[in-house]
Scaffold this active site. Structure first.
Site, PDB file in Angstrom:
ATOM      1  NE  ARG A 289      -2.418  -8.022   1.243  1.00 50.16           N
ATOM      2  CZ  ARG A 289      -1.387  -7.139   1.724  1.00 50.16           C
ATOM      3  NH1 ARG A 289      -1.924  -6.299   2.629  1.00 50.16           N
ATOM      4  NH2 ARG A 289      -0.361  -7.137   0.957  1.00 50.16           N
TER       5      ARG A 289
ATOM      6  NE  ARG B  55      -0.639  -1.910  -0.612  1.00 48.66           N
ATOM      7  CZ  ARG B  55      -0.638  -2.177   0.577  1.00 48.66           C
ATOM      8  NH1 ARG B  55      -0.620  -1.438   1.634  1.00 48.66           N
ATOM      9  NH2 ARG B  55      -0.788  -3.564   0.843  1.00 48.66           N
TER      10      ARG B  55
ATOM     11  NE  ARG C 181      -5.195  -1.538   2.046  1.00 54.22           N
ATOM     12  CZ  ARG C 181      -4.229  -2.283   2.908  1.00 54.22           C
ATOM     13  NH1 ARG C 181      -3.978  -1.605   4.068  1.00 54.22           N
ATOM     14  NH2 ARG C 181      -4.043  -3.494   2.632  1.00 54.22           N
TER      15      ARG C 181
END
Ligand SMILES: Nc1ncnc2c1ncn2[C@@H]1O[C@H](COP(=O)(O)OP(=O)(O)OP(=O)(O)O)[C@@H](O)[C@H]1O
Ligand SMILES: Nc1nc2c(ncn2[C@@H]2O[C@H](COP(=O)(O)O)[C@@H](O)[C@H]2O)c(=O)[nH]1
Length: 590
Positions: A170, A66, A159
């Site tokens: 997820r 990321r 986030r």
């Protein structure tokens, strides 16, 4: 010589100041598990920023980095092919397919943190946690639960690091992951991360337990009981329910196993010097004054001990050893036990090292019973064959006694196996013997000498070279221990540093091993005959009673020689002392 150390030690250094309690163990690992987005990373980062005693196990992953993630810091980013090859090569402690990628903890990652003497923190998924549990890593397993799945979704979206597809995956996986808290024996505690401050405080409490080398749930929280808190969380219940880790909660092992807890700590009312010079104090330990206050497993020798120390030290330069730090290896029994107790009672700060926690606890209790202040005595469970555990010793010393380091090292630990014969012994026995006696001595010596060098305060290394002739690999390794001292002396001289090195070689020590060879006692197990010269086994058994061994050397004789070495004035270099028993007229030991 010394302990027949057979219980594997674990874990590492002390981050918590060894606050006058319990036997010091190297840290356990801390395994943090929980669904993606619950806040594991947030909590772990905070913990590691606050206390450098924790080290992160840098995982491997096949997912792309990321923004802002650094290779080798956040993850080792790798390809599917490379990762699968390394998994096949057995390089991973655990691995799992998580959210469509492979993640795994390499053995090296955990080893690196352990070698640095830190508490290793793993951030892994549920599948990984199961594997790590199965692998038997000494660790405390913590599940971080979300207050609700809605809140979890909110955090994942907030986030803003994952694609919509990833967020869906997820969240779907999260439901199953939260269910895992019902698996008996998987987690030691559950922390519901509702309020971040509360969750952090709870994590710190449990992390401190890992740092202190504990494992398992804390007191009042039997394994499996976290379920209630987690179930409440999974059902959407709010609140910082936790089955463990009340803020400020103490250490389980410390409470459960340390004889010092619950015992009013006895403080020395006088300094070590006063203890050494006080006839009244010593009188109570002399023979004929009732039971030894040292409560040693080898009472005959312990009773004589302080008198021997006093006699040796009188008129010599013992005073300079007061307050100095002596590390005694193989302190769980025999000569090591006697050395640890004597030196501490004579005013040194003693680090008693043994693989056997139970023995160290007994030793600690004996010291407390004898009136020694807890802060002058530090039992450390460590396996000398493990570099990380040995190299943690200077750090442990500095934590306990800021500004101090190792001043004196007494290399006493050794293994003597009955199957160590050079003609017919087992390879396993040889490896065991060489690892402890030779490698262990070398590692301890290097760490101690480096501790002296860093502080530019050169002290003393004493190697106990006792070996019974004919004890096969044991005798051979003790020759090596003797040679090591000689080489160390030469190296120190070549470097121009005033390190003092001595060897003490007692022959025919009143040991279990000696009497076994003399046919006076039969070994009851392979390890029983290990180097436990005056251990409890040495004084038990009908055969031993039939054959008085009063004229053989005692552990206290070895202590006396050590004290003499340490007391010698600066201009006297005591290199080697050989002690022999006094023969009866017929030339045989009585
Ligand atoms: N108690 C809390 N209250 C509100 N927000 C929180 C709380 N704890 C963490 N967060 C936020 O939730 C988000 C997810 O946290 P974090 O990245 O630490 O989760 P994670 O469990 O490490 O996720 P992953 O497993 O995917 O790495 C972050 O934006 C973080 O700031
Ligand atoms: N089994 C393992 N799981 C791991 C490891 N490292 C991380 N993880 C888990 O993966 C998810 C996703 O992480 P992210 O960084 O992609 O958000 C997270 O919940 C971790 O706990 C590992 O080495 N083994």
């Amino acid at each position: 010589m010394g302990a027949a150390e057979s219980v594997p030690a674990t874990g590492p250094a002390v981050a918590q100041p060894p606050a006058a309690e319990g036997v010091v163990e190297l840290p356990s690992a801390l395994v943090i598990v929980g669904p993606s987005g619950v806040g594991k990373g947030t909590l772990i980062n905070r913990l590691m920023e606050a206390d450098k005693s924790y080290g992160f196990s840098c995982s491997h992953t096949t997912r792309p980095p990321r923004e802002g993630e650094v290779n080798g810091v956040h993850y080792h980013f790798t390809s599917h092919e490379a990762m699968e090859a390394e998994i096949a090569a057995g390089k991973f402690l655990e691995h799992a397919h998580v959210h469509k990628n492979i993640y795994g903890t390499s053995i090296q990652a955990v080893q690196d943190v352990a070698n640095a003497g830190r508490c290793c923190v793993l951030d892994i998924d549920v599948q990984g946690a199961r594997q790590v549990r199965k692998a038997g890593l000494r660790a405390i397993f913590v599940f971080i639960a979300p207050p609700s799945l809605e809140e979890l979704e909110h955090r994942l979206r907030g986030r803003a690091t994952d694609s919509e597809e990833q967020i869906t995956t997820r969240l779907r996986n999260a439901q199953e992951e939260v269910e895992s808290v019902k698996e008996a024996g998987l987690y030691d505690c559950v922390i519901v991360n509702n309020n971040l401050e509360d969750a952090y405080r709870q994590l710190v409490a449990v992390a401190k337990r890992a740092l202190a080398g504990e494992v398992g749930p804390s007191l009042g929280s039997p394994r499996g009981s976290p379920t209630a808190a987690a179930a409440a969380a999974a059902a959407g219940g709010a609140g910082a329910a936790s089955a463990d880790a009340e803020p400020g909660s103490g250490s389980t092992a410390g409470r459960a196993s340390s004889s010092s807890s619950g015992v009013v700590q006895q403080r020395r009312t006088s300094s070590g010097a006063a203890a050494l010079n006080s006839t009244a104090t010593f009188k109570a330990w002399l023979p004929g004054e009732g039971q030894s206050q040292l409560n040693s497993p080898h009472t005959d020798e312990a009773a004589l001990l302080p008198g021997a120390v006093a006699a040796s030290a009188a008129g010599y330069g013992w005073e300079r050893q007061h307050g100095r730090v002596a590390v005694v290896t193989g302190a769980g029994s025999g000569v090591g036990w006697e050395l640890a107790t004597s030196l501490a009672l004579a005013g040194m700060r003693v680090v008693a090292v043994s693989r056997r926690k139970a023995q160290l606890e007994k030793l600690q209790q004996a010291m407390l019973d004898a009136g020694l202040a807890q802060e002058d005595f530090l039992p450390v469970v460590a396996d000398l064959t493990k570099e990380a555990e040995v190299s943690a010793l200077p750090r442990i010393v500095a934590k306990r006694w800021p500004g101090a380091g190792i001043d004196v090292l007494i290399n006493n630990a050794a293994v003597a196996r009955t199957d160590g014969s050079l003609m017919s012994g087992s390879t396993e026995a040889w490896v065991d013997t060489v690892s402890t006696n030779v490698l262990g001595t070398a590692l301890a010596t290097r760490e101690a000498v480096q501790s002296m060098e860093e502080r530019q305060q050169w002290g003393h290394v004493i190697n106990i070279c006792c070996a019974e002739e004919g004890s096969g690999m044991h005798a051979a390794t003790k020759q090596a221990v003797c040679s090591m001292a000689q080489e160390l002396r030469l190296e120190a001289r070549a470097r121009g540093v005033p390190l003092r090195v001595s060897t003490i070689t007692p022959t025919a020590l009143n040991s279990y091993f000696f009497r076994t060879r003399a046919g006076r006692n039969k070994p009851r197990s392979r390890h029983e005959a290990a180097d436990s010269p005056s251990g409890a086994d040495a004084t038990e058994g009908a055969a031993a009673q039939e054959q008085p061994t009063g004229s053989l050397l005692h552990a206290s004789d070895v202590v006396q020689a050590c004290v003499w070495c340490l007391s010698a004035p600066d201009h006297v270099d005591v290199s080697d002392i050989t002690q022999a028993f006094k023969r009866a007229q017929g030339g045989r030991p009585q």
